[in-house]
Design a protein around this motif. Sequence first.
Motif, PDB file in Angstrom:
ATOM      1  N   VAL A 250     -37.117   0.971  76.849  1.00 39.93           N
ATOM      2  CA  VAL A 250     -37.914   1.121  75.631  1.00 39.93           C
ATOM      3  C   VAL A 250     -37.429   0.137  74.566  1.00 39.93           C
ATOM      4  O   VAL A 250     -38.236  -0.472  73.843  1.00 39.93           O
ATOM      5  N   GLY A 251     -36.112  -0.035  74.432  1.00 38.87           N
ATOM      6  CA  GLY A 251     -35.588  -0.977  73.452  1.00 38.87           C
ATOM      7  C   GLY A 251     -36.072  -2.391  73.697  1.00 38.87           C
ATOM      8  O   GLY A 251     -36.445  -3.113  72.760  1.00 38.87           O
ATOM      9  N   GLN A 252     -36.098  -2.821  74.967  1.00 36.69           N
ATOM     10  CA  GLN A 252     -36.592  -4.163  75.279  1.00 36.69           C
ATOM     11  C   GLN A 252     -38.089  -4.284  75.000  1.00 36.69           C
ATOM     12  O   GLN A 252     -38.556  -5.343  74.555  1.00 36.69           O
ATOM     13  N   ALA A 253     -38.840  -3.200  75.247  1.00 34.16           N
ATOM     14  CA  ALA A 253     -40.266  -3.221  74.939  1.00 34.16           C
ATOM     15  C   ALA A 253     -40.496  -3.371  73.431  1.00 34.16           C
ATOM     16  O   ALA A 253     -41.361  -4.140  72.993  1.00 34.16           O
ATOM     17  N   VAL A 254     -39.719  -2.647  72.630  1.00 34.90           N
ATOM     18  CA  VAL A 254     -39.833  -2.755  71.172  1.00 34.90           C
ATOM     19  C   VAL A 254     -39.470  -4.170  70.715  1.00 34.90           C
ATOM     20  O   VAL A 254     -40.153  -4.755  69.858  1.00 34.90           O
ATOM     21  N   ALA A 277     -38.637   2.430  63.918  1.00 34.48           N
ATOM     22  CA  ALA A 277     -38.059   1.749  65.075  1.00 34.48           C
ATOM     23  C   ALA A 277     -36.739   1.085  64.707  1.00 34.48           C
ATOM     24  O   ALA A 277     -35.767   1.140  65.478  1.00 34.48           O
ATOM     25  N   TYR A 278     -36.679   0.481  63.537  1.00 35.47           N
ATOM     26  CA  TYR A 278     -35.440  -0.164  63.089  1.00 35.47           C
ATOM     27  C   TYR A 278     -34.316   0.859  62.944  1.00 35.47           C
ATOM     28  O   TYR A 278     -33.163   0.605  63.351  1.00 35.47           O
ATOM     29  N   GLU A 279     -34.605   2.022  62.385  1.00 34.70           N
ATOM     30  CA  GLU A 279     -33.590   3.064  62.215  1.00 34.70           C
ATOM     31  C   GLU A 279     -33.058   3.547  63.564  1.00 34.70           C
ATOM     32  O   GLU A 279     -31.841   3.727  63.740  1.00 34.70           O
ATOM     33  N   LEU A 280     -33.957   3.746  64.517  1.00 32.10           N
ATOM     34  CA  LEU A 280     -33.541   4.233  65.836  1.00 32.10           C
ATOM     35  C   LEU A 280     -32.704   3.189  66.572  1.00 32.10           C
ATOM     36  O   LEU A 280     -31.677   3.518  67.187  1.00 32.10           O
ATOM     37  N   ILE A 281     -33.118   1.935  66.514  1.00 29.01           N
ATOM     38  CA  ILE A 281     -32.371   0.870  67.182  1.00 29.01           C
ATOM     39  C   ILE A 281     -30.988   0.713  66.558  1.00 29.01           C
ATOM     40  O   ILE A 281     -29.979   0.547  67.253  1.00 29.01           O
ATOM     41  N   GLN A 282     -30.923   0.770  65.245  1.00 31.65           N
ATOM     42  CA  GLN A 282     -29.640   0.643  64.552  1.00 31.65           C
ATOM     43  C   GLN A 282     -28.703   1.801  64.915  1.00 31.65           C
ATOM     44  O   GLN A 282     -27.489   1.596  65.108  1.00 31.65           O
ATOM     45  N   ALA A 285     -27.377   1.220  68.433  1.00 34.54           N
ATOM     46  CA  ALA A 285     -26.459   0.079  68.506  1.00 34.54           C
ATOM     47  C   ALA A 285     -25.055   0.447  68.050  1.00 34.54           C
ATOM     48  O   ALA A 285     -24.090  -0.249  68.397  1.00 34.54           O
ATOM     49  N   THR A 286     -24.931   1.520  67.293  1.00 36.47           N
ATOM     50  CA  THR A 286     -23.615   1.938  66.779  1.00 36.47           C
ATOM     51  C   THR A 286     -23.209   3.315  67.282  1.00 36.47           C
ATOM     52  O   THR A 286     -22.231   3.882  66.786  1.00 36.47           O
ATOM     53  N   GLU A 287     -23.926   3.866  68.233  1.00 37.00           N
ATOM     54  CA  GLU A 287     -23.631   5.218  68.720  1.00 37.00           C
ATOM     55  C   GLU A 287     -22.276   5.254  69.424  1.00 37.00           C
ATOM     56  O   GLU A 287     -21.930   4.355  70.188  1.00 37.00           O
ATOM     57  N   SER A 288     -21.529   6.325  69.185  1.00 37.70           N
ATOM     58  CA  SER A 288     -20.198   6.484  69.798  1.00 37.70           C
ATOM     59  C   SER A 288     -20.054   7.886  70.361  1.00 37.70           C
ATOM     60  O   SER A 288     -19.151   8.635  69.975  1.00 37.70           O
ATOM     61  N   ASP A 289     -20.965   8.249  71.247  1.00 38.50           N
ATOM     62  CA  ASP A 289     -20.944   9.575  71.858  1.00 38.50           C
ATOM     63  C   ASP A 289     -19.838   9.638  72.906  1.00 38.50           C
ATOM     64  O   ASP A 289     -19.861   8.907  73.899  1.00 38.50           O
ATOM     65  N   GLN A 300     -24.956   0.055  76.337  1.00 37.82           N
ATOM     66  CA  GLN A 300     -25.969   0.423  75.345  1.00 37.82           C
ATOM     67  C   GLN A 300     -25.730  -0.304  74.028  1.00 37.82           C
ATOM     68  O   GLN A 300     -26.665  -0.839  73.425  1.00 37.82           O
ATOM     69  N   ARG A 301     -24.492  -0.358  73.584  1.00 35.43           N
ATOM     70  CA  ARG A 301     -24.193  -1.013  72.309  1.00 35.43           C
ATOM     71  C   ARG A 301     -24.540  -2.505  72.349  1.00 35.43           C
ATOM     72  O   ARG A 301     -25.187  -3.041  71.440  1.00 35.43           O
ATOM     73  N   SER A 302     -24.104  -3.191  73.404  1.00 36.74           N
ATOM     74  CA  SER A 302     -24.352  -4.638  73.482  1.00 36.74           C
ATOM     75  C   SER A 302     -25.847  -4.931  73.571  1.00 36.74           C
ATOM     76  O   SER A 302     -26.342  -5.886  72.945  1.00 36.74           O
ATOM     77  N   THR A 303     -26.586  -4.118  74.350  1.00 32.16           N
ATOM     78  CA  THR A 303     -28.026  -4.349  74.486  1.00 32.16           C
ATOM     79  C   THR A 303     -28.748  -4.129  73.164  1.00 32.16           C
ATOM     80  O   THR A 303     -29.570  -4.950  72.737  1.00 32.16           O
ATOM     81  N   PHE A 304     -28.429  -3.028  72.490  1.00 27.94           N
ATOM     82  CA  PHE A 304     -29.156  -2.711  71.266  1.00 27.94           C
ATOM     83  C   PHE A 304     -28.704  -3.558  70.083  1.00 27.94           C
ATOM     84  O   PHE A 304     -29.444  -3.681  69.098  1.00 27.94           O
ATOM     85  N   LYS A 305     -27.536  -4.170  70.154  1.00 28.35           N
ATOM     86  CA  LYS A 305     -27.164  -5.142  69.120  1.00 28.35           C
ATOM     87  C   LYS A 305     -28.040  -6.385  69.219  1.00 28.35           C
ATOM     88  O   LYS A 305     -28.464  -6.943  68.195  1.00 28.35           O
ATOM     89  N   ASP A 306     -28.323  -6.816  70.453  1.00 32.94           N
ATOM     90  CA  ASP A 306     -29.251  -7.944  70.632  1.00 32.94           C
ATOM     91  C   ASP A 306     -30.650  -7.581  70.138  1.00 32.94           C
ATOM     92  O   ASP A 306     -31.335  -8.401  69.499  1.00 32.94           O
ATOM     93  N   ILE A 307     -31.081  -6.356  70.449  1.00 30.78           N
ATOM     94  CA  ILE A 307     -32.405  -5.911  69.998  1.00 30.78           C
ATOM     95  C   ILE A 307     -32.444  -5.823  68.478  1.00 30.78           C
ATOM     96  O   ILE A 307     -33.436  -6.205  67.836  1.00 30.78           O
ATOM     97  N   LEU A 308     -31.361  -5.335  67.879  1.00 30.66           N
ATOM     98  CA  LEU A 308     -31.299  -5.214  66.422  1.00 30.66           C
ATOM     99  C   LEU A 308     -31.382  -6.582  65.755  1.00 30.66           C
ATOM    100  O   LEU A 308     -32.028  -6.736  64.706  1.00 30.66           O
ATOM    101  N   ASN A 309     -30.755  -7.589  66.335  1.00 30.88           N
ATOM    102  CA  ASN A 309     -30.844  -8.949  65.789  1.00 30.88           C
ATOM    103  C   ASN A 309     -32.283  -9.457  65.794  1.00 30.88           C
ATOM    104  O   ASN A 309     -32.713 -10.167  64.875  1.00 30.88           O
ATOM    105  N   THR A 310     -33.037  -9.072  66.823  1.00 32.88           N
ATOM    106  CA  THR A 310     -34.440  -9.471  66.881  1.00 32.88           C
ATOM    107  C   THR A 310     -35.252  -8.771  65.800  1.00 32.88           C
ATOM    108  O   THR A 310     -36.098  -9.383  65.137  1.00 32.88           O
TER     109      THR A 310
END
Length: 408
Positions: A250-254, A277-282, A285-289, A300-310
């Motif tokens: 879903v993150g890559q689709a967004v 969408a920006y709030e969820l991606i952010q 990208a920083t989740e520490s479960d 998950q962190r590395s992937t969503f950091k790239d998505i967040l940059n986009t």
Amino acid sequence: MPKGRSRKRKEKGHQSQPADTGSLDDDSESVCSSLDGSVMSEDGVGVGGVEEETEEDAEFQLAEHIDRLGEKSSRTRLEALTQVNKILRGKLVAHCLTGCRETLLDIITRGLKRVSGQERLDLLELSMLLTVQFGVDQPALAAALRPLVTQLAQDPTISAPERSECLKVLGVVVFIQVSDLLEVASVMRVLEEVLRKCRLDQVVASAVRSWTLLLSIAPDHSVPALFNCLLPALNSLLDKTSHLGVRVAVGQAVALLFELVREVDESLLDTRDSDRAYELIQSLATESDRHTARKERNHQRSTFKDILNTLEGGVGPERTVRSGVESVSLNCWARHVQYDTFRDLLGPAMNTHLAGNDLLREVFQMGPPPLLRVESKAHKLDRKYYNAVMAKQRTQSRGKLRDKRTVT
């Protein structure tokens, strides 16, 4: 490694060998003579070479396994399917399949209706591999597979792995074979319905990946409608699911949606759904479960950091993939999605197909394949043969020295 195994190898390496003065010359001569039988000719063609024999053996085995696909025994068919898929995945053999295209298509369509379980999964994989091998030259393949696979993908009575594989087939076959944009849009609506209604994570992840693959070739005029229609559903999936595969898909689709919208009309991003969408991606990208594995958490962190940059600045991840003497530049999300799709299907043989598969070279804009320098290959074989002879001589001479130490 178990201690016993390593100790056994060590003891074996220290065993003394009989000192035979004539064995060294005889063995080295036998090695050289056996290697001389497969040297390269002046034209660069292997004379009795190993690679030519391997290629011929693979083609012969492929024909044998295809003949066994029609056997009555399900075990025989399953073994043959496994071997056919292995060959199609690892080698470029489209020229060997010219005379049996209709036979293979008939086997796939009849088998998908009758069988289930692992055999159906292998038939679905076979259909994708055939599509990659044939390229865009087989519209009949898509015409026969699309309605059947669509029906199976929407059937809630079949297993989740089978539905998931059907959705993958739908994405790959339509991406390669279908040029009519109306048909592509129709398949995307089917995938949208699955990702909205299905509650099985594996099925939803495959539906999102296939939808994103087709989004990468969608025309510009359809992007605003897709953005407004699908972004709320994608946000809902990100908010509710804890499945890593669904989150990444879903993150890559967004990310791809934002990338395409910026190219069409950046003002469309000023919406409440975009902010959500920006709030969820952010957050992801920083989740520490602590309840998730470290490897999954880091991925998950590395992937969503790239998505967040986009999402923040329109900067996509840039990566260069080496393929022999060539390289493929992945400088946008569309390229990343397409490359990941074919890499997951072909596995380690991805470089083999990038080197000689016209379809993949066209998708990644690599141009015609470069001329191979057979001379350098011949020199490499010569060095290999020389090193083999020298290694054997060193081993035997060390053994003789150990024998002399034992005597004294």
